[in-house]
Design a protein around this motif. Structure first.
Motif, PDB file in Angstrom:
ATOM      1  N   MET A 125       0.840  -1.190   0.000  1.00 11.48           N
ATOM      2  CA  MET A 125       0.000   0.000   0.000  1.00 11.48           C
ATOM      3  C   MET A 125       0.879   1.245   0.000  1.00 11.48           C
ATOM      4  O   MET A 125       1.929   1.266   0.640  1.00 11.48           O
ATOM      5  N   LEU A 126       0.430   2.269  -0.697  1.00  9.53           N
ATOM      6  CA  LEU A 126       1.098   3.565  -0.688  1.00  9.53           C
ATOM      7  C   LEU A 126       0.471   4.423   0.403  1.00  9.53           C
ATOM      8  O   LEU A 126      -0.707   4.270   0.726  1.00  9.53           O
ATOM      9  N   THR A 127       1.247   5.323   0.954  1.00 13.81           N
ATOM     10  CA  THR A 127       0.739   6.207   2.002  1.00 13.81           C
ATOM     11  C   THR A 127       0.838   7.653   1.548  1.00 13.81           C
ATOM     12  O   THR A 127       1.674   8.017   0.725  1.00 13.81           O
ATOM     13  N   GLY A 128      -0.042   8.475   2.115  1.00 16.41           N
ATOM     14  CA  GLY A 128      -0.036   9.899   1.816  1.00 16.41           C
ATOM     15  C   GLY A 128      -0.664  10.666   2.959  1.00 16.41           C
ATOM     16  O   GLY A 128      -1.183  10.068   3.912  1.00 16.41           O
ATOM     17  N   ARG A 129      -0.609  11.996   2.834  1.00 17.99           N
ATOM     18  CA  ARG A 129      -1.165  12.825   3.903  1.00 17.99           C
ATOM     19  C   ARG A 129      -1.363  14.242   3.403  1.00 17.99           C
ATOM     20  O   ARG A 129      -0.849  14.647   2.366  1.00 17.99           O
ATOM     21  N   CYS A 130      -2.088  15.003   4.206  1.00 15.53           N
ATOM     22  CA  CYS A 130      -2.242  16.428   3.948  1.00 15.53           C
ATOM     23  C   CYS A 130      -0.990  17.148   4.457  1.00 15.53           C
ATOM     24  O   CYS A 130      -0.094  16.536   5.043  1.00 15.53           O
ATOM     25  N   HIS A 131      -0.922  18.443   4.284  1.00 14.15           N
ATOM     26  CA  HIS A 131       0.245  19.232   4.678  1.00 14.15           C
ATOM     27  C   HIS A 131       0.509  19.179   6.171  1.00 14.15           C
ATOM     28  O   HIS A 131       1.648  19.025   6.615  1.00 14.15           O
ATOM     29  N   CYS A 132      -0.537  19.284   6.989  1.00 10.75           N
ATOM     30  CA  CYS A 132      -0.357  19.316   8.448  1.00 10.75           C
ATOM     31  C   CYS A 132      -0.299  17.929   9.074  1.00 10.75           C
ATOM     32  O   CYS A 132       0.066  17.787  10.240  1.00 10.75           O
ATOM     33  N   GLY A 133      -0.683  16.889   8.328  1.00  9.36           N
ATOM     34  CA  GLY A 133      -0.646  15.526   8.846  1.00  9.36           C
ATOM     35  C   GLY A 133      -1.898  15.089   9.583  1.00  9.36           C
ATOM     36  O   GLY A 133      -1.968  13.958  10.071  1.00  9.36           O
ATOM     37  N   VAL A 160      -4.801  14.482   8.243  1.00  6.69           N
ATOM     38  CA  VAL A 160      -5.451  13.460   7.429  1.00  6.69           C
ATOM     39  C   VAL A 160      -4.355  12.621   6.776  1.00  6.69           C
ATOM     40  O   VAL A 160      -3.462  13.154   6.120  1.00  6.69           O
ATOM     41  N   LYS A 161      -4.433  11.309   6.982  1.00 10.22           N
ATOM     42  CA  LYS A 161      -3.492  10.371   6.381  1.00 10.22           C
ATOM     43  C   LYS A 161      -4.300   9.328   5.624  1.00 10.22           C
ATOM     44  O   LYS A 161      -5.457   9.077   5.949  1.00 10.22           O
ATOM     45  N   TYR A 162      -3.678   8.727   4.633  1.00  7.86           N
ATOM     46  CA  TYR A 162      -4.388   7.704   3.875  1.00  7.86           C
ATOM     47  C   TYR A 162      -3.432   6.642   3.365  1.00  7.86           C
ATOM     48  O   TYR A 162      -2.215   6.843   3.297  1.00  7.86           O
ATOM     49  N   GLN A 163      -4.028   5.505   3.004  1.00 14.38           N
ATOM     50  CA  GLN A 163      -3.339   4.411   2.337  1.00 14.38           C
ATOM     51  C   GLN A 163      -4.145   4.046   1.107  1.00 14.38           C
ATOM     52  O   GLN A 163      -5.381   4.042   1.143  1.00 14.38           O
ATOM     53  N   MET A 164      -3.444   3.747   0.034  1.00 17.80           N
ATOM     54  CA  MET A 164      -4.101   3.366  -1.217  1.00 17.80           C
ATOM     55  C   MET A 164      -3.288   2.271  -1.899  1.00 17.80           C
ATOM     56  O   MET A 164      -2.109   2.100  -1.609  1.00 17.80           O
ATOM     57  N   PRO A 165      -3.924   1.516  -2.815  1.00 17.49           N
ATOM     58  CA  PRO A 165      -3.196   0.460  -3.528  1.00 17.49           C
ATOM     59  C   PRO A 165      -2.065   1.041  -4.379  1.00 17.49           C
ATOM     60  O   PRO A 165      -2.128   2.192  -4.827  1.00 17.49           O
ATOM     61  N   SER A 215     -12.973   3.056  -4.108  1.00 16.25           N
ATOM     62  CA  SER A 215     -13.179   3.726  -2.815  1.00 16.25           C
ATOM     63  C   SER A 215     -12.997   2.763  -1.644  1.00 16.25           C
ATOM     64  O   SER A 215     -12.447   3.136  -0.610  1.00 16.25           O
ATOM     65  N   SER A 216     -13.395   1.520  -1.825  1.00 16.24           N
ATOM     66  CA  SER A 216     -13.268   0.530  -0.745  1.00 16.24           C
ATOM     67  C   SER A 216     -11.809   0.172  -0.459  1.00 16.24           C
ATOM     68  O   SER A 216     -11.504  -0.367   0.607  1.00 16.24           O
ATOM     69  N   ASP A 217     -10.900   0.454  -1.387  1.00 13.25           N
ATOM     70  CA  ASP A 217      -9.472   0.165  -1.203  1.00 13.25           C
ATOM     71  C   ASP A 217      -8.706   1.340  -0.604  1.00 13.25           C
ATOM     72  O   ASP A 217      -7.513   1.219  -0.337  1.00 13.25           O
ATOM     73  N   LEU A 218      -9.360   2.468  -0.416  1.00 18.10           N
ATOM     74  CA  LEU A 218      -8.736   3.667   0.123  1.00 18.10           C
ATOM     75  C   LEU A 218      -9.022   3.743   1.621  1.00 18.10           C
ATOM     76  O   LEU A 218     -10.173   3.784   2.034  1.00 18.10           O
ATOM     77  N   LEU A 219      -7.975   3.729   2.431  1.00 15.54           N
ATOM     78  CA  LEU A 219      -8.122   3.803   3.881  1.00 15.54           C
ATOM     79  C   LEU A 219      -7.747   5.210   4.336  1.00 15.54           C
ATOM     80  O   LEU A 219      -6.617   5.657   4.101  1.00 15.54           O
TER      81      LEU A 219
END
Length: 130
Positions: free
Chosen positions: A1-9, A11-16, A46-50
């Motif tokens: 899974m790839l990870t990402g976030r907003c500028h301030c941290g 909101v974080k997410y994981q995606m395929p 959408s179901s794969d996005l955490l």
């Protein structure tokens, strides 16, 4: 899974690692929402996005919904149930490793800013120098 976030941290997410498709969008709607000349997107189920953290949703068009961090304002996701049912577009530049997903197409080029076509001809500096 790839990870990402907003500028301030907040909101974080994981995606395929594999997206349904990935593209750079030049539409006016994306430009105005991001304040950038274009936006890179990766479409996933959408179901794969955490997602961890609270999002604010903005109705940017009749069917389009843009989701962003309510604290720092970073745009993260785009939903359009008419065009992309049960799918979410993720802004590639918010990934912790934005090189992990390479756009394969440019879309909405009819709305592209003219000078974007000449980016590779502009003088480039590796770092900003005052």
């Amino acid at each position: 899974m790839l990870t990402g976030r907003c500028h301030c941290g907040q909101v974080k997410y994981q995606m395929p690692e594999e997206a349904i498709h990935q593209a750079i969008c030049h539409c006016e709607d994306c430009r105005r929402h991001s304040g950038a000349p274009f936006v890179g997107w990766a479409l996933v189920q959408s179901s794969d996005l955490l997602i961890e953290g609270e999002l604010k949703t903005y109705e940017s068009s009749a069917d389009g919904r843009r989701q962003f961090c309510p604290n720092c304002g970073t745009g993260l996701f785009y939903l359009n149930p008419v065009i992309f049912p049960n799918q979410t577009d993720v802004q590639i530049a918010t990934l912790d490793n934005p090189d992990a997903i390479v756009p394969t197409a440019q879309i909405q080029t009819a709305e592209r800013i003219d000078w974007v076509k000449q980016l590779n001809e502009m003088v480039a500096f590796e770092r900003y120098s005052a």
